[in-house]
Design a protein around this motif. Structure first.
Motif, short mmCIF file in Angstrom:
data_model
loop_
_atom_site.label_atom_id
_atom_site.label_comp_id
_atom_site.label_asym_id
_atom_site.label_seq_id
_atom_site.Cartn_x
_atom_site.Cartn_y
_atom_site.Cartn_z
N VAL A 105 0.99 -1.00 -0.18
CA VAL A 105 -0.02 -0.37 -0.13
C VAL A 105 1.36 0.86 -0.03
N TRP A 106 0.46 2.41 -1.09
CA TRP A 106 0.97 3.34 -0.78
C TRP A 106 0.55 4.53 -0.27
N PHE A 107 0.79 5.39 0.12
CA PHE A 107 0.02 6.83 1.02
C PHE A 107 1.30 7.56 1.17
N VAL A 108 0.16 8.42 1.27
CA VAL A 108 1.50 10.01 1.29
C VAL A 108 1.29 10.46 2.82
N ASP A 109 1.79 11.38 3.35
CA ASP A 109 1.95 12.61 4.78
C ASP A 109 2.10 13.73 3.67
N ILE A 110 1.15 14.02 3.59
CA ILE A 110 1.04 15.72 3.07
C ILE A 110 1.24 16.70 3.66
N LYS A 111 1.43 16.34 5.12
CA LYS A 111 1.82 18.18 5.52
C LYS A 111 3.51 17.41 6.14
N GLY A 112 3.84 15.77 6.20
CA GLY A 112 5.48 15.22 6.23
C GLY A 112 5.97 15.51 5.23
N ARG A 113 5.73 15.63 4.22
CA ARG A 113 6.30 15.47 2.37
C ARG A 113 6.35 14.51 2.73
N THR A 114 5.63 13.74 2.74
CA THR A 114 6.81 11.94 2.52
C THR A 114 5.85 11.41 1.92
#
Length: 286
Positions: A27-36
Motif C-alpha cells: 500500500v502506498w500513501f502520503v503524509d501531505i504535511k510531512g512531505r513523505t
C-alpha cells in the motif's frame, strides 16, 4: 466486518491517499504535511518512507512501474528503484496559494486529481484530468477537493468539496462530465477521500467523524464504520480478494489534549469487509 487494526503507527499529521499495488503487494500513501511518500508491505509489514519535493497529495501507479505523484506545483514521476522524483507537468502556476490533493486513475488510464487552497479558506480549488500528457480543467470553485471516484459501470463520477461537507455526482462518459448535482451531505464530520466497491457503494473517509461513511448508489446512507480516531482521510480496497480496507488517518488541527486522547491518530489502519472493491487502474503515459 472486522474492527479497524492499527498496522503502522506513523503518527502522520495528514496521511492521505492509500492505494493498493497488486504487483508489489503493498500500500502506498502520503503524509501531505510531512512531505513523505510511504510504502507498507502487506506480506512482511515492511515500512519505507521517501521525502517529496514539497507537499504531496497523492501517489498513483503508472503502467511503467513508476508512481505519478501530485506535488505542490506539478505532477512528478517517482522512480521506485532509485527513489528519485522528476517533474512531468507543472500545474496551477497561476494559483500559488494552492496545492494538489486527492487523485484517482480511471479505467482508460487517465489521471483525475484536485487542487485546493492550502490555507483552506478560499474556493480556488479545481478538478483536472491528465491524459497522454494533456491537462484539462474539468470543474472549478472548490474549497477542499477530494476524490474523484467512479461507479463500477463508469457512468457516475463522485467528487467532494470537503469544506461544504458535500459529495457531488456527475454523469461521466468518455472522459467528459456533465450534470453536476449534490449526491450527499455528511453529518458526521467532513467528506474526505472516496472509494467505491464492486456493488457501487461509496466509502467516504470522515474527517472529524470517527469513521468511514457508506452510501448506496441511490444516495441512501448505509451507516458508518467506526474508528478509534476522529479523522479518517480515505479508505482503499486491497489484498488479493480486494476485501481489505486500508485507511489513512490524521491529527491535523488537533490540540495537545485531543492528540493525547487519540494516540493512534495519523496511523495506517486495515479491516476486513464483505464486499470487494474494484481493481486499481494504472496511469497510461504514452
Amino acid at each position: 466486518m472486522s474492527a479497524p487494526e492499527l498496522i503502522w503507527d506513523l503518527r502522520a499529521e495528514l496521511a492521505e491517499g492509500p492505494v493498493w499495488d497488486a504487483d508489489r503487494r503493498c500500500v502506498w500513501f502520503v503524509d501531505i504535511k510531512g512531505r513523505t511518500l510511504n510504502r507498507y508491505g502487506v506480506d512482511d509489514a515492511g515500512k519505507q518512507s521517501w521525502s517529496a519535493p514539497d507537499q504531496i497529495g497523492f501517489a498513483l501507479p503508472a503502467e511503467d512501474g513508476s508512481l505519478i505523484c501530485g506535488v505542490r506545483g506539478g505532477l512528478y514521476r517517482f522512480d521506485v528503484a532509485t527513489g528519485a522524483f522528476s517533474l512531468l507537468q507543472t500545474v496551477e502556476q497561476d494559483r500559488p496559494r494552492n496545492r494538489l490533493n486527492d487523485g484517482f486513475v480511471a479505467p482508460d488510464g487517465s489521471l483525475w486529481f484536485g487542487s485546493m487552497d492550502d490555507s483552506e479558506q478560499q474556493k480556488t480549488g479545481a478538478l483536472y484530468r491528465w491524459a497522454a500528457g494533456a491537462l484539462t480543467l474539468m470543474d472549478d470553485g472548490y474549497g477542499v477537493s477530494n476524490g474523484p471516484a467512479l461507479s463500477p459501470d463508469g457512468t457516475v463520477l463522485y467528487h467532494h468539496d470537503t469544506l461544504d461537507k458535500a459529495v457531488y455526482a456527475f454523469d461521466h462518459a468518455d472522459g467528459a462530465i456533465a450534470n453536476k448535482r449534490l449526491f450527499a451531505t455528511t453529518v458526521d464530520g467532513y467528506a474526505d477521500g472516496p472509494s467505491v466497491d464492486s456493488a457501487g457503494v461509496l466509502h467516504v473517509g470522515l474527517f472529524g467523524g470517527w469513521g468511514v461513511g457508506r452510501w448506496a448508489p441511490d444516495g441512501g446512507y448505509l451507516g458508518k464504520i467506526d474508528f478509534p480516531v476522529s479523522a479518517v482521510t480515505k479508505a482503499t480496497f486491497g489484498d488479493d480478494d480486494l476485501k481489505t480496507l486500508y485507511c489513512t488517518t490524521a491529527w491535523l488541527g488537533q490540540d495537545d489534549e485531543t492528540r493525547a486522547a487519540q494516540p493512534a491518530a495519523g496511523g495506517l489502519f486495515r479491516l476486513r469487509v464483505d464486499t470487494p472493491g474494484l481493481p486499481q487502474n494504472r496511469i497510461r503515459l504514452g
